[in-house]
Design a protein around this motif. Structure first.
Motif, PDB file in Angstrom:
ATOM      1  N   LEU A   4       0.837  -1.202   0.000  1.00 13.26           N
ATOM      2  CA  LEU A   4       0.000   0.000   0.000  1.00 13.26           C
ATOM      3  C   LEU A   4       0.872   1.253   0.000  1.00 13.26           C
ATOM      4  N   TYR A   5       1.954   1.217   0.764  1.00 15.09           N
ATOM      5  CA  TYR A   5       2.869   2.362   0.799  1.00 15.09           C
ATOM      6  C   TYR A   5       3.455   2.619  -0.586  1.00 15.09           C
ATOM      7  N   ARG A   6       3.832   1.559  -1.268  1.00 16.61           N
ATOM      8  CA  ARG A   6       4.376   1.710  -2.624  1.00 16.61           C
ATOM      9  C   ARG A   6       3.332   2.265  -3.589  1.00 16.61           C
ATOM     10  N   LEU A   7       2.069   1.871  -3.370  1.00 15.81           N
ATOM     11  CA  LEU A   7       0.993   2.354  -4.236  1.00 15.81           C
ATOM     12  C   LEU A   7       0.847   3.868  -4.135  1.00 15.81           C
ATOM     13  N   PHE A   8       0.966   4.407  -2.926  1.00 14.30           N
ATOM     14  CA  PHE A   8       0.739   5.826  -2.700  1.00 14.30           C
ATOM     15  C   PHE A   8       2.015   6.668  -2.739  1.00 14.30           C
ATOM     16  N   SER A   9       3.170   6.058  -2.617  1.00 17.93           N
ATOM     17  CA  SER A   9       4.377   6.839  -2.336  1.00 17.93           C
ATOM     18  C   SER A   9       5.237   7.140  -3.562  1.00 17.93           C
ATOM     19  N   GLY A  10       4.643   7.797  -4.564  1.00 15.38           N
ATOM     20  CA  GLY A  10       5.494   8.314  -5.636  1.00 15.38           C
ATOM     21  C   GLY A  10       6.454   9.345  -5.070  1.00 15.38           C
ATOM     22  N   ILE A  11       5.953  10.082  -4.071  1.00 12.57           N
ATOM     23  CA  ILE A  11       6.756  11.067  -3.364  1.00 12.57           C
ATOM     24  C   ILE A  11       6.203  11.167  -1.947  1.00 12.57           C
ATOM     25  N   THR A  12       7.038  11.511  -0.982  1.00 11.04           N
ATOM     26  CA  THR A  12       6.578  11.738   0.385  1.00 11.04           C
ATOM     27  C   THR A  12       6.861  13.191   0.759  1.00 11.04           C
ATOM     28  N   ILE A  13       5.911  13.782   1.466  1.00  8.25           N
ATOM     29  CA  ILE A  13       6.066  15.174   1.908  1.00  8.25           C
ATOM     30  C   ILE A  13       5.806  15.230   3.412  1.00  8.25           C
ATOM     31  N   TYR A  14       6.761  15.774   4.146  1.00  3.84           N
ATOM     32  CA  TYR A  14       6.623  15.918   5.593  1.00  3.84           C
ATOM     33  C   TYR A  14       6.044  17.290   5.909  1.00  3.84           C
ATOM     34  N   VAL A  15       4.906  17.307   6.622  1.00  5.35           N
ATOM     35  CA  VAL A  15       4.269  18.554   7.043  1.00  5.35           C
ATOM     36  C   VAL A  15       4.604  18.766   8.512  1.00  5.35           C
ATOM     37  N   PRO A  16       5.466  19.720   8.841  1.00  6.48           N
ATOM     38  CA  PRO A  16       5.948  19.873  10.219  1.00  6.48           C
ATOM     39  C   PRO A  16       4.867  20.382  11.161  1.00  6.48           C
ATOM     40  N   PRO A  17       4.966  20.041  12.452  1.00  5.06           N
ATOM     41  CA  PRO A  17       4.004  20.545  13.436  1.00  5.06           C
ATOM     42  C   PRO A  17       4.191  22.043  13.666  1.00  5.06           C
ATOM     43  N   LEU A  18       3.197  22.660  14.267  1.00  8.07           N
ATOM     44  CA  LEU A  18       3.208  24.112  14.463  1.00  8.07           C
ATOM     45  C   LEU A  18       4.355  24.556  15.371  1.00  8.07           C
ATOM     46  N   ARG A  19       4.755  23.718  16.316  1.00  8.38           N
ATOM     47  CA  ARG A  19       5.839  24.101  17.233  1.00  8.38           C
ATOM     48  C   ARG A  19       7.169  24.276  16.515  1.00  8.38           C
ATOM     49  N   GLU A  20       7.286  23.713  15.304  1.00  9.14           N
ATOM     50  CA  GLU A  20       8.516  23.849  14.531  1.00  9.14           C
ATOM     51  C   GLU A  20       8.448  24.992  13.518  1.00  9.14           C
ATOM     52  N   ARG A  21       7.328  25.700  13.506  1.00  9.17           N
ATOM     53  CA  ARG A  21       7.159  26.809  12.550  1.00  9.17           C
ATOM     54  C   ARG A  21       6.236  27.877  13.150  1.00  9.17           C
ATOM     55  N   LYS A  22       6.661  28.407  14.267  1.00  4.75           N
ATOM     56  CA  LYS A  22       5.800  29.326  15.012  1.00  4.75           C
ATOM     57  C   LYS A  22       5.563  30.647  14.290  1.00  4.75           C
ATOM     58  N   GLU A  23       6.349  30.923  13.266  1.00  4.87           N
ATOM     59  CA  GLU A  23       6.094  32.124  12.482  1.00  4.87           C
ATOM     60  C   GLU A  23       4.781  32.040  11.709  1.00  4.87           C
ATOM     61  N   ASP A  24       4.181  30.837  11.669  1.00  2.00           N
ATOM     62  CA  ASP A  24       2.890  30.678  11.002  1.00  2.00           C
ATOM     63  C   ASP A  24       1.706  30.975  11.923  1.00  2.00           C
ATOM     64  N   ILE A  25       1.976  31.186  13.216  1.00  2.44           N
ATOM     65  CA  ILE A  25       0.893  31.412  14.176  1.00  2.44           C
ATOM     66  C   ILE A  25       0.171  32.731  13.920  1.00  2.44           C
ATOM     67  N   MET A  26       0.919  33.828  13.852  1.00  4.37           N
ATOM     68  CA  MET A  26       0.279  35.143  13.722  1.00  4.37           C
ATOM     69  C   MET A  26      -0.460  35.330  12.394  1.00  4.37           C
ATOM     70  N   PRO A  27       0.081  34.883  11.252  1.00  7.01           N
ATOM     71  CA  PRO A  27      -0.709  34.987  10.014  1.00  7.01           C
ATOM     72  C   PRO A  27      -2.034  34.242  10.095  1.00  7.01           C
ATOM     73  N   PHE A  28      -2.031  33.067  10.760  1.00  2.94           N
ATOM     74  CA  PHE A  28      -3.270  32.302  10.928  1.00  2.94           C
ATOM     75  C   PHE A  28      -4.259  33.092  11.783  1.00  2.94           C
ATOM     76  N   ILE A  29      -3.775  33.693  12.878  1.00  2.31           N
ATOM     77  CA  ILE A  29      -4.638  34.479  13.759  1.00  2.31           C
ATOM     78  C   ILE A  29      -5.154  35.715  13.033  1.00  2.31           C
ATOM     79  N   ASP A  30      -4.289  36.393  12.298  1.00  2.00           N
ATOM     80  CA  ASP A  30      -4.712  37.584  11.555  1.00  2.00           C
ATOM     81  C   ASP A  30      -5.828  37.251  10.568  1.00  2.00           C
ATOM     82  N   ASP A  31      -5.706  36.107   9.894  1.00  2.00           N
ATOM     83  CA  ASP A  31      -6.738  35.684   8.943  1.00  2.00           C
ATOM     84  C   ASP A  31      -8.032  35.367   9.672  1.00  2.00           C
TER      85      ASP A  31
END
Length: 443
Positions: A270-297
């Motif tokens: 199943l992994y081979r079926l879906f995994s042409g490419i893998t993308i890691y989406v980091p948690p919010l604690r690793e990208r806190k600069e995204d907090i204020m834009p989300f709040i502003d929106d």
């Protein structure tokens, strides 16, 4: 009041109530199937009566548990069901099913079903849709890592290659998946999101239905590791038996897929079926600069929807938000803003007195992240800190119990002894205050 009048009242109550009701006799003959139950099944009254007259009523999913009760004579309580009804709508309800006796003799069974479809939908939606399609353009993230995620996702859309998205719940993975769908150069007919933590029979049926019936589908299988290995192999078999290069396959997992394969939680095929490419989406604690834009929106939407004057956060609240780890990621932030939102009247900024008590307690317990343990949660600084005495006392009790559980590593018996209350009384309070995570060492 005679029996005829009473009978008419009973019929009216059964038909007009918002609880689905199904009654069958011991031979499985349908006696009652009220309006709400018909809505859950996805048929109107005319269709229902026509099918009943022709004896072609299909209770494939609905009837199974009620027949178990008929056979066993024992009730089944809090049975949760998720399925696709006759209108191709996903429905979730919780039912209680009881045997019916008359003078000690079993005469049938009754099922009472409470519709929780919308509640279930909200629980599993990482981020709100705001009534619009989720495209890459509306994602507010500004961090370098998320810009890289979006660039890779756009490559997926261009090439139509299968992809596995890796990340924690609430990070916005479903936004990336839907963004890929809307960015396809050759558009697909539908975006089908399948939540694999639900009933896997339902998931498999939806895969099979759309693989066979439709030519151009974007499939998003959320958290495929929740499916049994048998179900995962069945999905591989479905795609092998119905190859179609127009489909776009997207899946998400909660952690490294290699680890999941080693732990036998993820099928290698199943992994081979879906995994042409893998993308890691980091948690919010690793990208806190995204907090204020989300709040502003979020606050912009609040101004647009309610005509408020709210502009942002006080310096104190902003510092607090940027220090916090956000284990629930963007979804936790959105839910917190939802709790604060009803308090906004003519305020221009969100101040600390508007933060819910439970969030303040989380901050107090985060001393290892440099947050001041001596935060004055219960100190009255100004009139905004005044709240009803009953609410204040409940907050004090919850805080006190929370700290006591911390000191005793969640041990119920030791904490109850220290507080001078019965173990059962503490267990009730733990459940009432939703402190179960703090009481994992229940002895």
């Amino acid at each position: 009041m005679d029996n005829t009048v009473l009978l008419n009242i009973y019929k009216y109550v059964i038909e007009k109530g918002d609880m689905g009701i199904c009654v069958v006799d011991t031979e499985g003959k349908l006696l009652i199937y009220n309006k709400k139950m018909r809505e859950l099944e996805g048929v109107n009254e005319t269709e229902f009566e026509e099918r009943r007259a022709l004896e072609i009523i299909d209770f494939e999913i609905e009837k199974s548990d009620i027949y178990k009760v008929l056979n066993s004579g024992m009730p089944m309580l809090n049975v949760k069901k998720t399925y696709w009804n006759k209108k191709d709508q996903e429905v979730t309800y919780i039912s209680n099913i009881y045997p019916l006796h008359n003078d000690g003799i079993l005469v049938g069974a009754v099922e009472f079903a409470r519709d929780i479809t919308q509640l279930e939908f909200m629980m599993y939606q990482p981020l709100r849709r705001y009534g619009a399609s989720l495209t890459f353009d509306i994602i507010t993230a500004v961090s370098a890592v998320m810009k890289d995620v979006i660039e890779k996702a756009k490559i997926v859309a261009l090439s139509r290659m299968p992809v596995v998205l890796i990340g924690e719940s609430g990070t916005g993975i479903d936004m990336i998946a839907e963004g890929i769908h809307h960015d396809l150069k050759m558009k697909n007919d539908m975006f089908i999101g399948l939540i694999c933590r639900r009933d896997e029979k339902t998931v498999l049926k939806q895969f099979e239905k759309y693989i066979i019936d439709k030519e151009k589908i974007t499939f998003f299988a959320e958290r495929i590791e929740y499916l049994s290995m048998e179900a995962q192999e069945k999905i591989v078999e479905l795609f092998e038996n119905h190859p179609n290069h127009h489909h776009v396959l997207i899946a998400s997992v909660g952690k490294d897929p290699i680890d999941l394969i080693q732990q036998q939680q993820l099928s290698k095929k199943l992994y081979r079926l879906f995994s042409g490419i893998t993308i890691y989406v980091p948690p919010l604690r690793e990208r806190k600069e995204d907090i204020m834009p989300f709040i502003d929106d979020y606050l912009k939407r609040h101004r647009d929807s309610f005509g408020s004057a709210i502009q942002g956060l006080s310096d104190e609240v902003k510092e607090t938000f940027l220090k916090y780890d956000w284990p629930g990621n963007l979804k936790e932030l959105e839910v917190l803003l939802d709790e604060i939102s009803p308090l906004i009247t003519n305020e221009i900024i969100i101040d600390s007195h508007m933060l819910p008590a439970h969030f303040k307690w989380k901050m107090q317990s985060s001393n290892d992240k440099g947050i001041d343990e001596t935060s004055d949660l219960f100190v009255i600084k100004n009139q905004h800190d005044i709240r009803p005495l009953e609410n204040y006392m409940k907050e004090v009790e919850e805080y006190y119990i929370s700290k006591a559980l911390d000191f005793h590593q969640g041990n119920i018996s030791k904490t109850a002894a220290a507080l001078g209350i019965r173990r059962q009384s503490l267990q009730y309070r733990v459940k009432n205050y939703n402190l179960n995570k703090k009481s994992e060492n229940i002895d």
